[in-house]
Every structure is written in structure tokens, then in C-alpha cells.
Design a protein around this motif. Structure first.
Motif, PDB file in Angstrom:
ATOM      1  N   ASN A  91      14.549  86.381-112.561  1.00  0.00           N
ATOM      2  CA  ASN A  91      15.331  87.431-111.652  1.00  0.00           C
ATOM      3  C   ASN A  91      14.510  87.334-110.516  1.00  0.00           C
ATOM      4  OD1 ASN A  91      17.036  88.785-113.808  1.00  0.00           O
ATOM      5  ND2 ASN A  91      14.766  89.402-114.625  1.00  0.00           N
ATOM      6  N   ARG A  92      14.197  86.227-109.904  1.00  0.00           N
ATOM      7  CA  ARG A  92      13.484  86.077-108.658  1.00  0.00           C
ATOM      8  C   ARG A  92      14.193  85.607-107.482  1.00  0.00           C
ATOM      9  NH1 ARG A  92      11.478  81.047-108.750  1.00  0.00           N
ATOM     10  NH2 ARG A  92      11.150  80.014-110.739  1.00  0.00           N
ATOM     11  N   LEU A  93      15.314  84.634-107.986  1.00  0.00           N
ATOM     12  CA  LEU A  93      15.978  83.769-107.175  1.00  0.00           C
ATOM     13  C   LEU A  93      17.458  83.512-107.437  1.00  0.00           C
ATOM     14  CD1 LEU A  93      15.830  81.650-104.523  1.00  0.00           C
ATOM     15  CD2 LEU A  93      14.807  80.296-106.238  1.00  0.00           C
ATOM     16  N   VAL A  94      18.185  83.534-106.591  1.00  0.00           N
ATOM     17  CA  VAL A  94      19.423  83.080-106.757  1.00  0.00           C
ATOM     18  C   VAL A  94      19.952  82.192-105.663  1.00  0.00           C
ATOM     19  CG1 VAL A  94      21.999  83.655-106.853  1.00  0.00           C
ATOM     20  CG2 VAL A  94      20.317  85.272-107.890  1.00  0.00           C
ATOM     21  N   LEU A  95      20.518  80.981-106.062  1.00  0.00           N
ATOM     22  CA  LEU A  95      21.318  80.078-104.976  1.00  0.00           C
ATOM     23  C   LEU A  95      22.702  80.106-105.074  1.00  0.00           C
ATOM     24  CD1 LEU A  95      18.631  77.075-105.368  1.00  0.00           C
ATOM     25  CD2 LEU A  95      18.508  78.795-103.598  1.00  0.00           C
ATOM     26  N   VAL A  96      23.178  80.342-103.809  1.00  0.00           N
ATOM     27  CA  VAL A  96      24.581  80.195-103.684  1.00  0.00           C
ATOM     28  C   VAL A  96      24.945  79.315-102.707  1.00  0.00           C
ATOM     29  CG1 VAL A  96      26.599  81.777-103.278  1.00  0.00           C
ATOM     30  CG2 VAL A  96      24.584  82.681-103.852  1.00  0.00           C
ATOM     31  N   MET A 133      27.098  85.037 -94.199  1.00  0.00           N
ATOM     32  CA  MET A 133      25.537  85.338 -94.236  1.00  0.00           C
ATOM     33  C   MET A 133      25.104  86.482 -95.257  1.00  0.00           C
ATOM     34  SD  MET A 133      22.747  85.956 -91.118  1.00  0.00           S
ATOM     35  CE  MET A 133      22.751  84.364 -90.755  1.00  0.00           C
ATOM     36  N   SER A 134      24.075  86.611 -96.160  1.00  0.00           N
ATOM     37  CA  SER A 134      24.004  87.239 -97.162  1.00  0.00           C
ATOM     38  C   SER A 134      23.528  88.730 -96.305  1.00  0.00           C
ATOM     39  CB  SER A 134      22.909  86.979 -97.784  1.00  0.00           C
ATOM     40  OG  SER A 134      21.426  87.261 -97.166  1.00  0.00           O
ATOM     41  N   ASN A 135      23.565  89.838 -97.007  1.00  0.00           N
ATOM     42  CA  ASN A 135      23.270  91.095 -96.533  1.00  0.00           C
ATOM     43  C   ASN A 135      22.050  91.178 -96.200  1.00  0.00           C
ATOM     44  OD1 ASN A 135      25.733  92.193 -97.165  1.00  0.00           O
ATOM     45  ND2 ASN A 135      25.287  93.066 -99.190  1.00  0.00           N
ATOM     46  N   GLN A 136      21.057  90.556 -96.895  1.00  0.00           N
ATOM     47  CA  GLN A 136      19.668  90.384 -96.746  1.00  0.00           C
ATOM     48  C   GLN A 136      19.254  89.752 -95.400  1.00  0.00           C
ATOM     49  OE1 GLN A 136      17.177  88.402 -99.474  1.00  0.00           O
ATOM     50  NE2 GLN A 136      15.300  89.069 -98.787  1.00  0.00           N
ATOM     51  N   THR A 167      27.919  77.116-100.704  1.00  0.00           N
ATOM     52  CA  THR A 167      29.484  76.853-100.002  1.00  0.00           C
ATOM     53  C   THR A 167      29.249  75.610 -99.207  1.00  0.00           C
ATOM     54  OG1 THR A 167      28.653  77.690 -97.739  1.00  0.00           O
ATOM     55  CG2 THR A 167      28.858  79.360 -99.337  1.00  0.00           C
ATOM     56  N   TYR A 168      30.371  75.287 -98.657  1.00  0.00           N
ATOM     57  CA  TYR A 168      30.737  73.902 -98.231  1.00  0.00           C
ATOM     58  C   TYR A 168      29.716  73.814 -96.890  1.00  0.00           C
ATOM     59  CZ  TYR A 168      34.825  73.016-100.782  1.00  0.00           C
ATOM     60  OH  TYR A 168      35.723  72.701-101.834  1.00  0.00           O
ATOM     61  N   SER A 169      29.190  74.881 -96.230  1.00  0.00           N
ATOM     62  CA  SER A 169      28.388  74.561 -94.865  1.00  0.00           C
ATOM     63  C   SER A 169      26.868  75.011 -95.317  1.00  0.00           C
ATOM     64  CB  SER A 169      29.202  75.633 -93.807  1.00  0.00           C
ATOM     65  OG  SER A 169      28.887  76.843 -94.364  1.00  0.00           O
ATOM     66  N   ALA A 170      26.634  75.589 -96.212  1.00  0.00           N
ATOM     67  CA  ALA A 170      25.208  76.127 -96.400  1.00  0.00           C
ATOM     68  C   ALA A 170      24.952  76.533 -97.900  1.00  0.00           C
ATOM     69  CB  ALA A 170      25.135  77.219 -95.410  1.00  0.00           C
ATOM     70  N   GLU A 171      23.729  76.606 -97.942  1.00  0.00           N
ATOM     71  CA  GLU A 171      23.089  77.102 -99.281  1.00  0.00           C
ATOM     72  C   GLU A 171      22.388  78.497 -98.854  1.00  0.00           C
ATOM     73  OE1 GLU A 171      20.757  75.443-103.004  1.00  0.00           O
ATOM     74  OE2 GLU A 171      19.719  75.432-101.284  1.00  0.00           O
ATOM     75  N   LEU A 172      22.741  79.519 -99.678  1.00  0.00           N
ATOM     76  CA  LEU A 172      22.228  80.997 -99.329  1.00  0.00           C
ATOM     77  C   LEU A 172      21.360  81.166-100.455  1.00  0.00           C
ATOM     78  CD1 LEU A 172      22.198  83.770 -98.515  1.00  0.00           C
ATOM     79  CD2 LEU A 172      24.245  84.327-100.035  1.00  0.00           C
ATOM     80  N   THR A 173      20.145  81.773-100.041  1.00  0.00           N
ATOM     81  CA  THR A 173      18.874  81.860-100.892  1.00  0.00           C
ATOM     82  C   THR A 173      18.795  83.487-101.102  1.00  0.00           C
ATOM     83  OG1 THR A 173      17.929  79.805-100.106  1.00  0.00           O
ATOM     84  CG2 THR A 173      16.512  81.747-101.219  1.00  0.00           C
ATOM     85  N   VAL A 174      19.020  83.963-102.111  1.00  0.00           N
ATOM     86  CA  VAL A 174      18.921  85.418-102.333  1.00  0.00           C
ATOM     87  C   VAL A 174      17.407  85.641-103.183  1.00  0.00           C
ATOM     88  CG1 VAL A 174      19.992  87.422-103.307  1.00  0.00           C
ATOM     89  CG2 VAL A 174      21.300  85.595-102.504  1.00  0.00           C
ATOM     90  N   THR A 175      16.825  86.678-102.635  1.00  0.00           N
ATOM     91  CA  THR A 175      15.450  87.063-103.116  1.00  0.00           C
ATOM     92  C   THR A 175      15.307  88.486-103.197  1.00  0.00           C
ATOM     93  OG1 THR A 175      14.220  86.747-101.178  1.00  0.00           O
ATOM     94  CG2 THR A 175      14.265  85.003-102.646  1.00  0.00           C
TER      95      THR A 175
END
Length: 286
Positions: free
Chosen positions: A227-232, A1-4, A234-242
Motif C-alpha cells: 500500500n505504499r507505491l503504484v506505478l502507472v 500528470m498525477s494530482n499529487q 503510459t506511452y510517454s512516461a511512468e507515473l509514480t504514485v505514493t
């Protein structure tokens, strides 16, 4: 899980702990007794170690006489869930819907920064290559087989390669040229497609050779939209970074990856070498 996401879950847990104490439950044990939960569950929630369900929020608010904030806290729970979206839930109705939702992000984006160490980026894929990958998605997540429809939606993204003032900054690992999706003929078609796309003025295609000195470890693939969104993925999930600080980390990471990449004629040489590799490979049935 992301830091956010972790920070949001920890903050929610601290807030729930405050409500528990304000209601006169001086210990997690007393609150667990009142709710019929395990004491360990209360502790994990309050310390941000466990996801909180919407029903958990309703019980917590009802037990602590905080019904007026129930809706607000449920909205917080949903926001945390969106930061870490499990593929099984996202793809429950098939892959086409996910591809359709991505079109809105593409429409708004002017600068794409893409890193993938092992697979050709979706927007650069041929129909044959894309359909093979979607069949794999269907099999892995056991979802409805809509690979053909999902492929068609993915190909719609390619219209943005020719529309508006957009820039596509794409870095692939050399392995992406060799990861075999569909056999030799499919791969040769995909490699030819890369040679065509790299001629576009708005496309900047870099390849990191397998023996190139690295300035940062390859890690997971990720896609940056302005500079507003990053999608990462993985095999189990997609992480949304804002969160801006996290986006800055990906900005720095992408710049470091580019330092190891080659461009122009060296990219064409690498693609041609991969093409020759598949050209020597026996076709299916031989």
C-alpha cells in the motif's frame, strides 16, 4: 500528470509568487523584465502550469534575494520530476538499468496487485515474449539496443515468485492472451507459462473476458506494491504514485476490476481457447 504532481507544482508556484512580491516586484511583468523572461512564463510558473527547471529556480532566488532556499527549492523540483518520469529520460542508457532498479522494489514487496488489459505482466513473461517487447521499446524510444540484457534482468524478478511470503494478485484483460508478440510459437509458449504459474499457491490469476460487464473502465495498466507505491505506465512516461489518497483510488479500482474477472477453471478455458487460436495460425514461413 498525477494530482499529487500537479498539487506540488501549484504549491511551488505559489511560493515563488510570494518571493516575487516580497522582493518588491508587484507584477509579473516587472519580474519578467528583471529576468529577461516572457511575462507569460512567469504567469505559467506561478500558477503551476509549467514545469520549473533548476536554472529557473536559481534565477528566481537570485533575483528575489532568496539564495538561502535555492537548494531546498531545487530538491522540490527534482521530487516533482520523479513523480512523472519521461521514458526517454529513464531509458536513455537502455532498458536494462530500469529493470535492475525495479528489483529493489520487488524485494521489499509482499503483496503485488497488477492490472494489465492487453499485455502479459512482465514477471509472468517467457524469455522469448519479453525480448520481443524490449525490441519494441528500443525501436519506439530510439535507445541503445540492450534487449537481451534487459530480458535477463526482467527474468530475475521471477525468483520472487518462489521466495518469501509474497502474494501475487494479477488481473489481465482477455486481450492479453491474444496480443501477438513474436508469432504463434512464442505466444503458445507464453500461454503455457501462464497455465504453469497459476498453479502456484501464491499466484491468483484472474482474466476479464472481453464481454464481461465492467464495474469500472479499463484505463491504463498499473502495478501496486503493497500500500505504499503504484506505478502507472503510459506511452510517454511512468507515473509514480505514493500519496495515500491516490493509492486508495487504485485500491478501489483494482477491487472493481476483480469483480469482472473469472478465476480457476474459467481462466484455464480462456487460455486454452487462445492456445488453440495460435495453434491454428500458420507458423512463420508456411
Amino acid at each position: 500528470m498525477s494530482n499529487q504532481a500537479e498539487a506540488a507544482r501549484t504549491a511551488l508556484g505559489a511560493r515563488l509568487r510570494g518571493y516575487r512580491k516580497d522582493a518588491g516586484f508587484t507584477s509579473g511583468r516587472a519580474f519578467a523584465h528583471a529576468t529577461g523572461w516572457q511575462e507569460s512564463k512567469v504567469s505559467r510558473i506561478e500558477n503551476g502550469k509549467q514545469n520549473v527547471s533548476e536554472d529557473d529556480i536559481r534565477v528566481w532566488c537570485r533575483t528575489t534575494n532568496q539564495d538561502e532556499v535555492t537548494a531546498e527549492l531545487i530538491a522540490t523540483v527534482r521530487q516533482i520530476e520523479e513523480l512523472w518520469a519521461e521514458w526517454r529520460r529513464v531509458l536513455a542508457e537502455g532498458a536494462e538499468k530500469r529493470q535492475q532498479s525495479g528489483l529493489q522494489t520487488y524485494k521489499k514487496t509482499r503483496h503485488f496487485r497488477i492490472w494489465h488489459p492487453t499485455v502479459v505482466w512482465g514477471t509472468f513473461q517467457t524469455p522469448e515474449y519479453a525480448e520481443v517487447t524490449f525490441h519494441q521499446v528500443v525501436g519506439l524510444y530510439d535507445i541503445p539496443d540492450d534487449a537481451e540484457a534487459a530480458t535477463a534482468k526482467r527474468l530475475e524478478r521471477q525468483t520472487y515468485l518462489y521466495r518469501g511470503e509474497r502474494k501475487f494478485d494479477v488481473v489481465l484483460g482477455e486481450q492479453a492472451l491474444y496480443s501477438n508478440f513474436g508469432g504463434a510459437e512464442v505466444m503458445k509458449g507464453q500461454l503455457d507459462r501462464l497455465l504453469t504459474l497459476m498453479r502456484l499457491a501464491r499466484v491468483n490469476l484472474g482474466i476479464i473476458p472481453r464481454s464481461a460487464p465492467l464495474q469500472v473502465w479499463p484505463g491504463n495498466s498499473f502495478s501496486m506494491f503493497d500500500n505504499r507505491l503504484v506505478l502507472v505506465e503510459t506511452y510517454s512516461a511512468e507515473l509514480t504514485v505514493t500519496q495515500p489518497a491516490e493509492i486508495e483510488t487504485y485500491t478501489k479500482t483494482f477491487a472493481l476490476l476483480k469483480q469482472s474477472a473469472v478465476y480457476g477453471g474459467e481462466v484455464r478455458d480462456l487460455i486454452w481457447a487462445a492456445f488453440q487460436h495460435f495453434d491454428r495460425m500458420p507458423t512463420q514461413g508456411e
